[in-house]
Design an enzyme around this catalytic site. Structure first.
Site, PDB file in Angstrom:
ATOM      1  N   ASP A 121      -5.142   5.957   0.868  1.00 45.99           N
ATOM      2  CA  ASP A 121      -4.491   5.893   2.152  1.00 45.99           C
ATOM      3  C   ASP A 121      -5.043   7.252   2.873  1.00 45.99           C
ATOM      4  O   ASP A 121      -5.144   8.121   1.977  1.00 45.99           O
ATOM      5  CB  ASP A 121      -3.098   5.531   2.358  1.00 45.99           C
ATOM      6  CG  ASP A 121      -2.624   5.361   3.501  1.00 45.99           C
ATOM      7  OD1 ASP A 121      -3.314   4.956   4.492  1.00 45.99           O
ATOM      8  OD2 ASP A 121      -1.772   6.027   3.884  1.00 45.99           O
ATOM      9  N   LEU A 122      -5.078   7.185   4.159  1.00 49.36           N
ATOM     10  CA  LEU A 122      -5.208   8.528   4.949  1.00 49.36           C
ATOM     11  C   LEU A 122      -4.007   9.202   5.315  1.00 49.36           C
ATOM     12  O   LEU A 122      -3.336  10.123   4.710  1.00 49.36           O
ATOM     13  CB  LEU A 122      -6.325   8.194   6.131  1.00 49.36           C
ATOM     14  CG  LEU A 122      -6.408   9.355   6.817  1.00 49.36           C
ATOM     15  CD1 LEU A 122      -7.245  10.488   6.174  1.00 49.36           C
ATOM     16  CD2 LEU A 122      -7.265   9.073   8.207  1.00 49.36           C
ATOM     17  N   ASP A 123      -3.177   8.578   6.472  1.00 44.96           N
ATOM     18  CA  ASP A 123      -2.135   9.070   6.861  1.00 44.96           C
ATOM     19  C   ASP A 123      -1.229   9.231   6.045  1.00 44.96           C
ATOM     20  O   ASP A 123      -0.417   8.179   5.587  1.00 44.96           O
ATOM     21  CB  ASP A 123      -1.594   8.446   8.345  1.00 44.96           C
ATOM     22  CG  ASP A 123      -2.934   8.298   9.222  1.00 44.96           C
ATOM     23  OD1 ASP A 123      -3.072   9.334   9.949  1.00 44.96           O
ATOM     24  OD2 ASP A 123      -3.265   7.268   9.741  1.00 44.96           O
ATOM     25  N   THR A 132      -0.203  13.345   9.019  1.00 49.03           N
ATOM     26  CA  THR A 132      -0.505  12.957  10.121  1.00 49.03           C
ATOM     27  C   THR A 132       0.531  12.062  10.706  1.00 49.03           C
ATOM     28  O   THR A 132       0.833  11.796  11.669  1.00 49.03           O
ATOM     29  CB  THR A 132      -1.626  12.081  10.496  1.00 49.03           C
ATOM     30  OG1 THR A 132      -2.201  11.506   9.359  1.00 49.03           O
ATOM     31  CG2 THR A 132      -3.056  13.408  10.793  1.00 49.03           C
ATOM     32  N   LYS A 183       5.080   2.940   9.215  1.00 45.07           N
ATOM     33  CA  LYS A 183       3.919   3.755   8.392  1.00 45.07           C
ATOM     34  C   LYS A 183       3.031   2.637   7.764  1.00 45.07           C
ATOM     35  O   LYS A 183       3.540   1.498   7.060  1.00 45.07           O
ATOM     36  CB  LYS A 183       4.578   4.321   7.248  1.00 45.07           C
ATOM     37  CG  LYS A 183       5.099   5.873   7.700  1.00 45.07           C
ATOM     38  CD  LYS A 183       5.854   6.631   6.533  1.00 45.07           C
ATOM     39  CE  LYS A 183       6.201   7.845   7.332  1.00 45.07           C
ATOM     40  NZ  LYS A 183       6.972   8.803   6.189  1.00 45.07           N
ATOM     41  N   SER A 189      -7.669   2.547   4.877  1.00 41.10           N
ATOM     42  CA  SER A 189      -6.572   3.077   6.020  1.00 41.10           C
ATOM     43  C   SER A 189      -6.490   1.947   7.107  1.00 41.10           C
ATOM     44  O   SER A 189      -7.556   1.581   7.284  1.00 41.10           O
ATOM     45  CB  SER A 189      -7.111   4.224   6.647  1.00 41.10           C
ATOM     46  OG  SER A 189      -6.516   4.721   7.623  1.00 41.10           O
ATOM     47  N   ALA A 190      -5.295   2.049   7.731  1.00 43.06           N
ATOM     48  CA  ALA A 190      -5.290   1.008   8.929  1.00 43.06           C
ATOM     49  C   ALA A 190      -5.642   1.728  10.189  1.00 43.06           C
ATOM     50  O   ALA A 190      -5.805   1.354  11.377  1.00 43.06           O
ATOM     51  CB  ALA A 190      -3.748   0.749   9.172  1.00 43.06           C
ATOM     52  N   LYS A 196      -2.130  -4.120   6.585  1.00 49.24           N
ATOM     53  CA  LYS A 196      -0.997  -4.057   5.651  1.00 49.24           C
ATOM     54  C   LYS A 196       0.078  -4.611   6.062  1.00 49.24           C
ATOM     55  O   LYS A 196       0.384  -4.457   7.203  1.00 49.24           O
ATOM     56  CB  LYS A 196      -1.159  -2.534   5.116  1.00 49.24           C
ATOM     57  CG  LYS A 196      -2.298  -1.755   4.933  1.00 49.24           C
ATOM     58  CD  LYS A 196      -1.904  -0.368   4.643  1.00 49.24           C
ATOM     59  CE  LYS A 196      -3.516   0.389   4.388  1.00 49.24           C
ATOM     60  NZ  LYS A 196      -3.430   1.849   4.410  1.00 49.24           N
ATOM     61  N   GLU A 250      -0.652   5.566  -1.919  1.00 52.85           N
ATOM     62  CA  GLU A 250      -0.125   5.098  -0.549  1.00 52.85           C
ATOM     63  C   GLU A 250       1.257   5.878  -0.367  1.00 52.85           C
ATOM     64  O   GLU A 250       1.926   6.114  -1.384  1.00 52.85           O
ATOM     65  CB  GLU A 250       0.194   3.652  -0.823  1.00 52.85           C
ATOM     66  CG  GLU A 250      -0.677   2.692   0.033  1.00 52.85           C
ATOM     67  CD  GLU A 250      -0.530   2.917   1.489  1.00 52.85           C
ATOM     68  OE1 GLU A 250       0.252   3.417   2.057  1.00 52.85           O
ATOM     69  OE2 GLU A 250      -1.691   2.420   2.242  1.00 52.85           O
ATOM     70  N   ASP A 251       1.453   6.046   0.842  1.00 52.41           N
ATOM     71  CA  ASP A 251       2.913   6.783   1.085  1.00 52.41           C
ATOM     72  C   ASP A 251       3.876   5.538   1.943  1.00 52.41           C
ATOM     73  O   ASP A 251       4.684   5.925   2.333  1.00 52.41           O
ATOM     74  CB  ASP A 251       2.776   7.921   2.184  1.00 52.41           C
ATOM     75  CG  ASP A 251       2.157   7.323   3.538  1.00 52.41           C
ATOM     76  OD1 ASP A 251       1.275   6.698   3.791  1.00 52.41           O
ATOM     77  OD2 ASP A 251       2.786   7.869   4.607  1.00 52.41           O
TER      78      ASP A 251
END
Ligand code: BG6
Ligand code: MG
Length: 220
Positions: A9-11, A17, A45, A114-115, A145, A169-170
């Site tokens: 995942d990115l953020d 971010t 999130k 990522s979303a 997601k 994932e966060d």
């Protein structure tokens, strides 16, 4: 040993971010006279921009026209882009860069799931775009997601099965998406929030030294 696909995942995983999304949503909510809390933000999130605004309106019991809805989405994204304009390599979360480089060294495939519709320019700012063989982002998927579409698409493009894929994932929604796909889910953040993940670390720097090898032999 079977190779595995590593999907990030990115953020909130690669770059912090998540705090800028929160600030931008909070300003947006305030412009609609809605009080928006950190607890509510936790539920956003991993959630797409459009679904996030829908939830904020639902929580604030507000209705707006489709035109204003679009304006507010654009306004949120402008605020967000302004907040992240000076992102650079130094903003990569602790341990992430080394982890990615170690995967490269072992010739293991790396994908982004990522979303966010801003994923590519963000990876470019961070100077790590080239490390990703496959990028699946908010511009590619139709189901957000906790639907597993984003991760399934990433592993299919890498030619790996879901069973041989690992997701970092966060968000609760992202961990649920990975679990639904039958992938190993590694949570980055707080154990009490991400308890559905197969394993949780506060940061990549908290993983044991040979953790990549541990993951390679791990089964769901
Ligand atoms: C997710 C974030 O990665 O992307 C969410 O966790 C965000 O907070 C979503 O709303 C969509 O991002 P963007 O950049 O397309 O607005
Ligand atoms: Mg995230």
């Amino acid at each position: 040993m079977v190779k595995k696909a590593f999907i990030f995942d990115l953020d909130g995983v690669i770059v912090d971010t998540a705090k800028f999304h929160f600030i931008a949503w909070q300003r947006l909510a305030a412009s609609l006279d809605i009080n928006f809390t950190e607890e509510e933000n936790e539920q956003l999130k991993g959630v797409s921009r459009v679904n996030s605004l829908k939830k904020i309106l639902e929580w604030g019991k507000k209705e707006i026209s489709p035109e204003v809805f679009q304006q507010k989405m654009d306004q949120k994204n402008e605020e967000y882009l302004d907040l992240i304009k000076s992102l650079s390599t130094k903003d990569i979360m602790p341990g992430v860069h080394d982890f990615l480089l170690n995967l490269k060294k072992q010739e293991l495939p790396i994908a982004l799931g990522s979303a966010s519709k801003n994923a590519r320019p963000i990876l470019q700012k961070l100077g790590i775009l080239d490390l990703f063989e496959v990028i699946v982002d908010g511009t590619d998927v139709t189901k957000a997601k906790p639907d597993p579409e984003v991760f399934l698409s990433a592993c299919q493009q890498l030619n790996y099965t879901a069973q041989d894929s690992i997701v970092f994932e966060d968000s609760v929604a992202g961990v649920q998406a990975a679990n639904t796909a039958g992938m190993i889910s590694i949570g980055l953040g707080e154990e009490n929030i991400l308890h559905e993940a197969d394993e949780v670390f506060t940061h990549f720097t908290d993983m044991p030294q040979d953790y990549i090898n541990t993951l390679l032999s791990q089964k769901k």
